[in-house]
Enzyme design. Structure first.
Site, PDB file in Angstrom:
ATOM      1  N   TYR A  68       4.137   1.480  -3.776  1.00 22.44           N
ATOM      2  CA  TYR A  68       3.814   0.652  -4.941  1.00 22.44           C
ATOM      3  C   TYR A  68       2.486  -0.057  -4.697  1.00 22.44           C
ATOM      4  O   TYR A  68       1.568  -0.009  -5.522  1.00 22.44           O
ATOM      5  CB  TYR A  68       4.944  -0.353  -5.178  1.00 22.44           C
TER       6      TYR A  68
ATOM      7  N   THR B  98       3.626   6.829 -12.589  1.00 20.19           N
ATOM      8  CA  THR B  98       3.332   5.982 -13.758  1.00 20.19           C
ATOM      9  C   THR B  98       2.131   5.106 -13.471  1.00 20.19           C
ATOM     10  O   THR B  98       1.264   4.924 -14.322  1.00 20.19           O
ATOM     11  CB  THR B  98       4.503   5.013 -14.062  1.00 20.19           C
TER      12      THR B  98
END
Ligand code: UDP
Length: 325
Positions: A149, A95
């Site tokens: 991340y 994403t």
């Protein structure tokens, strides 16, 4: 002005939309409601200047339609929350990287201004007293999901800066430090909503590790001031800016403060990271922004103290719990 807010149904996104509408702008939101929720924007849906599209930013056709109509894109959509990152590493990486690629590609086609939100996670394990935008990123081993991340958001920053350098696209990057306020959920790991809810319910407050790790928590409305100031300053584009607060607190002291402010008799329990996240976990000992750059550029300084911020959040959860009874 008309703005597109990606991730506008999220915690920070919903506050940004509220503010843009209040300032008289038109606001379009695209959000797939994966971590955001309709409740966050419920009060905005009756505003004639507000439009909500329930879709993923990976839908290029939809992004063409939306971006064509606006003057400015605030790109906030992304996978966030340490718990989510540990539980769903594939979704986090995909994403964050693909989403930003789509936003920049389409923004370039229509030559629209873009503000991309990044995260203080990109500083990684740096042990500096405070973090400055041009310092090295010290990321941990790839076997720890947490760093995926940080790495995915660092790629977003590289991409944003590359579009600015190579194509002269107006892109500005905001590295957000711990941001808290009304509507933030504890579901994805964030400590303050978790401690406040536990205190109000008389449940234990679980401090991970030895609790000596420190953080600086910024109130979301102060953070929005910073985002808007950057977006509105053409000379800020092509650069990365920290946004956050500098009042430092150790997590165990935070637990004690919240317990006291809520008048709770909850217990404060210490649990190892492995037990909290179900896997080995690398945490940062401290994380404080150096705010010189944004302060010089747009005069940003956080206005709300930690105590005031906690009070706002406590009042919010009290009210929410009363309404749910
Ligand atoms: N933390 C904690 N108990 C919780 C949730 C988080 O002790 O229930 C700790 C976490 O390990 C970290 C700090 O609180 O050291 C801040 O966590 P958060 O997820 O809010 O933000 P982070 O700074 O890790 O992105």
């Amino acid at each position: 002005m008309r703005a597109l807010v990606t991730g506008g149904a999220g915690f920070i996104g919903s506050h940004l939309c509220e503010r843009l509408l209040k300032d008289g702008h038109r606001v379009d939101v695209i959000d797939d409601l994966s971590t955001g929720c309709l409740e966050n924007i419920y009060s905005l849906t009756s505003n004639k200047n507000f439009t909500f599209v329930n879709d993923t930013i990976l839908n290029r056709m939809m992004m063409y339609t939306l971006i064509d109509k606006v003057d400015m894109i605030y790109h906030l959509a992304g996978a966030v929350g340490v718990q989510l990152i540990v539980d769903e590493p594939v979704r986090t990486i995909e994403t964050n990287i693909r989403g930003t690629e789509v936003v920049l590609e389409v923004a370039l086609k229509f030559r629209k201004k873009v503000l991309i939100t990044s995260t203080s996670e990109v500083y990684g394990k740096s042990e500096n007293e405070s973090f400055k935008e041009d310092q090295d990123c010290v990321l941990g081993a790839t076997t720890y999901s947490r760093w995926s991340y940080a790495c995915s958001k660092a790629i977003d920053e590289f991409l944003g800066l590359a579009y600015h350098r190579q194509y002269n696209l107006p892109v500005v990057l905001a590295r957000l430090f711990n941001t808290v306020g009304e509507r933030q959920t504890g579901q994805y790991g964030m400590v303050i909503p978790r401690f406040v809810q536990a205190s109000l319910l008389g449940e234990p407050l679980t401090v991970y590790g030895d609790g000596k790790q420190t953080r600086c928590f910024a109130y979301v409305r102060d953070v929005i001031d910073g985002l808007l100031a950057l977006a509105n300053d053409p000379t800020a584009y092509g650069n990365v800016y920290n946004i956050g607060a500098t009042e430092e607190v150790a997590i165990e002291n935070l637990a004690a403060m919240i317990k006291e402010m809520t008048g709770s008799n909850s217990q404060i329990q210490y649990i190892p990271y492995e037990q909290a996240y179900g896997k080995p976990f690398d945490d940062m000992v401290r994380r404080m922004p150096n705010l010189e750059k944004i302060s010089k550029k747009v005069g940003y300084t956080p206005k709300t103290s930690l105590k005031e911020t906690l009070q706002i959040i406590i009042d919010y959860f009290r009210k929410k719990m009363e309404n749910e009874l």
